[in-house]
Design an enzyme around this catalytic site. Structure first.
Site, PDB file in Angstrom:
ATOM      1  N   SER A  89      44.978  46.477  30.943  1.00 49.18           N
ATOM      2  CA  SER A  89      43.519  47.207  31.532  1.00 49.18           C
ATOM      3  C   SER A  89      43.278  48.783  32.193  1.00 49.18           C
ATOM      4  O   SER A  89      42.253  49.446  31.380  1.00 49.18           O
ATOM      5  CB  SER A  89      42.310  46.184  32.377  1.00 49.18           C
ATOM      6  N   ASP A  90      43.314  48.389  33.103  1.00 50.22           N
ATOM      7  CA  ASP A  90      43.799  49.887  34.071  1.00 50.22           C
ATOM      8  C   ASP A  90      43.847  51.012  33.194  1.00 50.22           C
ATOM      9  O   ASP A  90      43.400  52.499  32.906  1.00 50.22           O
ATOM     10  CB  ASP A  90      43.969  49.713  35.659  1.00 50.22           C
ATOM     11  N   VAL A  91      45.430  50.778  32.457  1.00 50.39           N
ATOM     12  CA  VAL A  91      45.900  51.708  31.783  1.00 50.39           C
ATOM     13  C   VAL A  91      45.320  51.916  29.933  1.00 50.39           C
ATOM     14  O   VAL A  91      45.607  53.162  30.168  1.00 50.39           O
ATOM     15  CB  VAL A  91      47.690  51.364  31.496  1.00 50.39           C
TER      16      VAL A  91
END
Lengths: 106, 484
Positions: B412-414
């Site tokens: 998600s974050d990446v």
């Protein structure tokens, strides 16, 4: 004092060369790299062995034996798991140039 | 104490070790690099034994055999998801060895040691003991034996600072003067250091673990080198310094991959934990999905049933399968969620099938994907991916806008475009994989909640994105079926 200076030079030299070599390791190998350097950090085994080179009491022997065992666990386990990990990288194609040594020996 | 010949032999051993590390610059050579390193260390042990014969060979051999057998047994049974936990565990034992050796050496020859030797021995003791307890905490977190989320004590920074100060003062006092009884001082110092390691490691969790484990790698190396100074052994110092260099570099790479400073990770993790909670609470309220709302870390490994977010899921799968079939270029972005769902085998299967259909398939791995540096690569390798299709972020990012389909699996974050477009979030400025630039993005995540950073993922709202939520193992399996 001269001795200490020499030891610091050894430290600086190894840190520097290690830095240069490790900067070139690709991301794909970072886990095996850390696993192998982890094994190397068990090199304290040398120190633990040296504890047994002079006569000591039972208390020192106990601590020394634990140190030898823990360091041996670190070193041997570390190299073994790194080896297993690296064997998982199975290439489907031969690569152009350079590093066929590893491939051929598989 | 030594002749030029001994010096040259030591130098040769160190050069062999360097040669082993050098071979790690190619994936094909790395296996030999590891064996070369092992050979170098074995030679070092043989040299030490030859120069300083041990007085208790029976005890020494028994200790080595026991330690070695346990080490190999664990190594042979481990799977690749467990690697970070095992590496941390081994660090811990390296730390034990350092602190015990320093302890015995200091207690034995403290009067005859020069001041610098005593100080480095004491520092080695502190670092070794703290590495031991910190590593065991890290290992327990990674193995899911204790809570993986950061544990923040009241006044955590103050507690940590005081402990460090106490340790330092003790080092100076017992180093400079002979006032304190040796054993008492050393025991108190060890105890303080152990607590220090616990307090230090306990507040780090989740996606910050790669930084912690790299850092412990470095401290283990430094501790070994300090131990080498007190015991006056060049080989020990050289090996320790090399490990310290490696750990430092990896720590730096991990911090860069998250656009955070070391201080930010280790000192101010508390504010981030708050952010996660704050963001997760509103997100879980409207979520109708029946799937586990636990943190992804505790998600069960088994693929129980097909995901059921009520909507016309079948259409979504059909659409995804159509897009995948038509794609000429495919990039797969795996995250730790994929490993938690044990979906790496399905993902590699999907990649192979798409490749057989004639598509150009690449894996793009973010530097901090997984729980230690490079973790995702070995997890995929276990699923027998062809290492030649694994690429780093920078190798793929400029190609993503020409990519037909991007699969995001458990990440998600990446891939969160907010890292670029929104200022002031925990991930602002973090380098990301530019999945949103691709023509189509298929997201196979457990849910559409924010990742570890707590920042809403704007990729999910992109009209190009197709969300196949649920257990990735089941999701990808379903997708594979529809490809046929």
């Amino acid at each position: 004092m001269v001795d200490l200076l020499l030891l610091l030079v050894v430290f600086g030299f190894s840190f520097g060369v290690g830095h240069i070599l490790i900067s070139r390791v690709p991301q794909i190998l970072h886990t095996p790299l850390m696993s192998m350097t982890n094994a190397i950090s068990g090199v304290t085994l040398l120190g633990a062995l040296l504890l047994f080179a002079v006569p000591t009491g039972p208390w020192e022997k106990t601590l020394g034996a634990i140190a030898v065992g823990a360091a041996a666990f670190n070193v041997i386990g570390g190299f073994a798991i790194t080896d297993r990990m690296l064997r998982l990288f199975k290439f489907k194609t031969r690569h152009k140039g350079g590093d066929e040594a590893g491939e051929a020996a598989r | 104490m030594d002749s030029g010949l001994q010096f040259l032999i030591d130098l040769a051993v160190i050069l062999i070790l360097f040669a082993g590390i050098w071979q790690f610059h190619t994936t094909r050579g790395a296996k030999w690099g590891n064996l070369t390193g092992a050979f170098a260390l074995a030679s070092a042990v043989a040299l030490v034994l030859y120069r300083h014969p041990v007085l208790e060979p029976g005890l020494v051999v028994a200790a080595i055999v026991v330690g070695g057998i346990i080490g190999v047994a664990i190594a042979l049974r481990a799977n690749m998801i467990q690697i970070p936990a095992i590496v941390a565990f081994q660090h811990g034992f390296g730390g034990v060895a350092v602190s015990f050796v320093s302890y015995v050496e200091l207690a034995r020859v403290t009067e005859t040691l020069p001041l610098a030797g005593r100080i480095s021995g004491l520092l080695g003791l502190v670092l070794g003991a703290a590495t031991f307890s910190g590593s065991l905490i890290a290992s327990a977190k990674l193995a899911n034996r204790i809570k993986q989320t950061p544990v923040v004590l009241p006044n955590h920074n103050l507690v940590l600072g005081s402990l460090a100060l106490v340790a330092l003062v003790l080092v100076v006092i017992s180093g400079i003067s002979g006032i304190l009884p040796v054993h008492a001082a050393l025991i108190v110092l060890s105890a303080v250091s152990v607590v220090l390691g616990v307090v230090f490691a306990i507040r780090i969790g989740g996606a910050d673990m790669p930084v912690l484990i790299s850092f412990l790698n470095a401290t283990a190396g430094f501790a070994a080198a300090l131990c080498g100074i007190v015991i006056q052994n060049r080989l020990l110092i050289a090996c320790g310094a090399t490990v310290a260099a490696s750990g430092s570099i990896l720590t730096h790479i991990m911090c860069k991959g998250m656009n955070r400073s070391l201080r930010n990770v280790f000192i101010s993790a508390s504010t981030k934990a708050e952010a996660v909670k704050g963001a997760a609470a509103p997100a879980s309220a409207p979520a109708v999905a029946s799937k586990s709302t636990e943190t992804p870390a505790s998600a069960p490994a088994t693929a129980a049933v097909a995901p059921a977010p009520a909507k016309p899921v079948g259409d979504l799968y059909a659409e995804a399968a159509e897009a995948a079939k038509a794609a000429k270029t495919v990039v797969i972005i795996p995250g730790y969620g994929m490993a938690l769902a044990h979906a790496q085998f399905e993902v590699v299967d999907l990649a192979n099938r798409l490749q057989k259909r004639g598509a150009d398939v690449k894996f793009a791995v973010h530097p901090v994907a997984g729980r230690m540096p490079g973790h995702m690569h070995v997890i995929l390798a276990e699923a027998e991916v062809d290492p030649d299709v694994l690429f780093e972020m920078n190798q793929v990012n400029d190609q993503l806008k020409n990519t037909d389909v991007v699969f995001v699996v458990g990440a998600s974050d990446v891939v969160n475009p907010s890292a670029i477009s929104v200022k002031g979030t925990p991930i602002s400025g973090m380098p990301i994989l530019l999945a949103h630039e691709a023509k189509r993005v298929i997201v196979c995540n457990l849910d559409d909640k924010p990742g570890y950073s707590g920042v809403e993922n704007s990729l999910y709202k992109d009209p190009k994105a197709l969300l196949l939520l649920g257990d990735a193992k089941a999701t990808i399996a379903e997708l594979i079926q529809r490809l046929a």
